[in-house]
Design a protein around this motif. Structure first.
Motif, PDB file in Angstrom:
ATOM      1  N   GLN A  28      -2.723  -9.173   6.215  1.00  0.00           N
ATOM      2  CA  GLN A  28      -2.835  -8.479   7.491  1.00  0.00           C
ATOM      3  C   GLN A  28      -3.637  -9.293   8.502  1.00  0.00           C
ATOM      4  OE1 GLN A  28      -3.558  -4.143   5.565  1.00  0.00           O
ATOM      5  NE2 GLN A  28      -3.606  -4.176   7.779  1.00  0.00           N
ATOM      6  N   PHE A  31      -1.873 -12.397   9.809  1.00  0.00           N
ATOM      7  CA  PHE A  31      -0.827 -12.119  10.795  1.00  0.00           C
ATOM      8  C   PHE A  31      -1.424 -11.734  12.143  1.00  0.00           C
ATOM      9  CE2 PHE A  31       2.154  -9.363  13.045  1.00  0.00           C
ATOM     10  CZ  PHE A  31       3.244 -10.214  13.117  1.00  0.00           C
ATOM     11  N   MET A 185       6.540  -8.672  12.870  1.00  0.00           N
ATOM     12  CA  MET A 185       6.123  -9.093  11.529  1.00  0.00           C
ATOM     13  C   MET A 185       7.303  -9.621  10.731  1.00  0.00           C
ATOM     14  SD  MET A 185       3.219  -6.469  10.135  1.00  0.00           S
ATOM     15  CE  MET A 185       2.683  -7.675   8.924  1.00  0.00           C
ATOM     16  N   THR A 189       6.571 -13.723  10.393  1.00  0.00           N
ATOM     17  CA  THR A 189       5.728 -13.985   9.226  1.00  0.00           C
ATOM     18  C   THR A 189       5.924 -15.385   8.623  1.00  0.00           C
ATOM     19  OG1 THR A 189       5.354 -11.680   8.613  1.00  0.00           O
ATOM     20  CG2 THR A 189       5.316 -13.289   6.828  1.00  0.00           C
ATOM     21  N   ARG A 199       2.223 -13.985   0.973  1.00  0.00           N
ATOM     22  CA  ARG A 199       2.478 -13.281   2.232  1.00  0.00           C
ATOM     23  C   ARG A 199       3.966 -12.942   2.360  1.00  0.00           C
ATOM     24  NH1 ARG A 199       1.191 -17.034   5.758  1.00  0.00           N
ATOM     25  NH2 ARG A 199      -1.052 -16.673   5.586  1.00  0.00           N
ATOM     26  N   THR A 203       5.599  -9.130   2.171  1.00  0.00           N
ATOM     27  CA  THR A 203       6.184  -8.733   3.445  1.00  0.00           C
ATOM     28  C   THR A 203       7.640  -8.344   3.280  1.00  0.00           C
ATOM     29  OG1 THR A 203       4.695 -10.117   4.758  1.00  0.00           O
ATOM     30  CG2 THR A 203       6.778  -9.486   5.792  1.00  0.00           C
ATOM     31  N   TYR A 204       8.389  -9.123   2.480  1.00  0.00           N
ATOM     32  CA  TYR A 204       9.831  -8.920   2.405  1.00  0.00           C
ATOM     33  C   TYR A 204      10.289  -8.248   1.107  1.00  0.00           C
ATOM     34  CZ  TYR A 204       9.771 -12.038   6.415  1.00  0.00           C
ATOM     35  OH  TYR A 204       9.517 -12.593   7.646  1.00  0.00           O
ATOM     36  N   PRO A 207       7.197  -4.682   0.621  1.00  0.00           N
ATOM     37  CA  PRO A 207       6.672  -4.711   1.998  1.00  0.00           C
ATOM     38  C   PRO A 207       5.373  -3.925   2.205  1.00  0.00           C
ATOM     39  CG  PRO A 207       8.484  -3.173   1.855  1.00  0.00           C
ATOM     40  CD  PRO A 207       8.409  -3.849   0.505  1.00  0.00           C
ATOM     41  N   ILE A 209       2.389  -5.307   3.122  1.00  0.00           N
ATOM     42  CA  ILE A 209       1.673  -5.802   4.301  1.00  0.00           C
ATOM     43  C   ILE A 209       2.198  -5.158   5.586  1.00  0.00           C
ATOM     44  CG2 ILE A 209       1.192  -7.832   5.726  1.00  0.00           C
ATOM     45  CD1 ILE A 209       1.018  -9.481   3.161  1.00  0.00           C
ATOM     46  N   PRO A 210       3.511  -5.107   5.828  1.00  0.00           N
ATOM     47  CA  PRO A 210       3.983  -4.445   7.056  1.00  0.00           C
ATOM     48  C   PRO A 210       3.628  -2.964   7.114  1.00  0.00           C
ATOM     49  CG  PRO A 210       5.710  -5.814   6.125  1.00  0.00           C
ATOM     50  CD  PRO A 210       4.612  -5.753   5.109  1.00  0.00           C
ATOM     51  N   THR A 213      -0.095  -2.553   7.737  1.00  0.00           N
ATOM     52  CA  THR A 213      -0.433  -3.015   9.080  1.00  0.00           C
ATOM     53  C   THR A 213       0.006  -2.000  10.129  1.00  0.00           C
ATOM     54  OG1 THR A 213      -0.224  -5.322   8.371  1.00  0.00           O
ATOM     55  CG2 THR A 213      -0.185  -4.892  10.738  1.00  0.00           C
TER      56      THR A 213
END
Length: 271
Positions: A28, A31, A185, A189, A199, A203-204, A207, A209-210, A213
């Protein structure tokens, strides 16, 4: 919805919890550092900060709640453009992102250093340099009593302080901090540095982190202190009349920065 109609709600931000996995928290903050650098969100308050540094004659920025440290890279870029005073800053955080701090230190050619141990802005160590205290995008993390205590401690130690929040308290800001931030994001990213496989994973594929956040960004707006709130805080601080306070909003292309700057008034010369 205007700030007058939107009360301050101190809901929880996930990154505030001590059990929060460092790999997610750092995802987080990395980013957010990247976003700060990309959109240069604090450039609107540079004139206010520069003026306060000159009037207080304090040029060492001692930063609390530094996160990924990206804000200070921006500040350095602007302050070094037309200043003859050498730039110096120290990053710190309750949960220091050491790898990000090392990246910032290298990117600044050593102008920015950092504390490796946890530093609580609500209770700064006695040996914290006086310098010029700053908090970029972090003051909303504190409850009113803690936030006021941070300002009171600065006054007690006769230390200049600057609070800068790169968001506004509005329904539009909530939309920006949810829908727009999520899209950014997912698109940006892979370009965040230093590169980390973790990361991309969180994220993908998973998910976390997204999602975290987005929640924290939504809550940040609800937690935000308006200029009116900040004026009420400083009015209740002992010896506040000995300080020059500048509180307001600075607008830029992408939004608003709420700011508070305080420093000791110059001593009056005898008649």
């Amino acid at each position: 919805m205007s700030p007058k109609k939107m009360p301050r709600l101190h809901l929880f931000e996930i990154e505030d919890f001590p059990w929060y996995p460092a790999v997610i928290r750092e995802g987080q903050t990395d980013f957010l550092r990247f976003m700060m650098q990309t959109f240069d969100v604090f450039r609107a308050v540079i004139p206010h900060l520069r003026e306060a540094q000159q009037k207080s004659d304090r040029h060492h920025l001692v930063d609390f709640c530094s996160g990924g440290g990206g804000s200070m890279l921006l500040i350095r870029k602007h302050l070094k453009q037309d200043s003859k005073t050498p730039f110096r800053a120290t990053l710190s955080d309750l949960y220091p992102n050491i790898k990000a701090f090392e990246y910032v230190q290298k990117a600044s050619n050593g102008d920015i250093d950092f504390k490796t141990t946890p530093v609580d802005a609500a209770n700064p160590p006695a040996d914290t340099p006086q310098g010029f205290w700053t908090i970029f995008n972090g003051f909303h993390h504190f409850r009113p009593a803690q936030a006021q205590q941070i300002l009171a401690t600065a006054v007690e130690r006769k230390t200049p302080i600057g609070i800068f929040e790169p968001i506004d308290k509005s329904l539009f800001q909530i939309i920006i901090n949810t829908i727009v931030l999520l899209v950014l994001m997912l698109v940006l990213t892979p370009f965040v540095r230093p590169f980390k496989w973790s990361r991309l994973l969180f994220t993908y594929l998973v998910p976390v982190i997204p999602l975290c956040t987005i929640w924290d960004g939504f809550v940040s707006v609800l937690r935000l202190y308006t200029p009116k709130d900040l004026r009420q805080m400083v009015s209740a601080i002992p010896e506040t009349e000995a300080y020059e306070w500048k509180i307001g909003k600075a607008r830029h292309m992408f939004g608003t920065v709420i700011y508070l700057i305080g420093y000791s008034k110059p001593a009056k010369l005898p008649m």
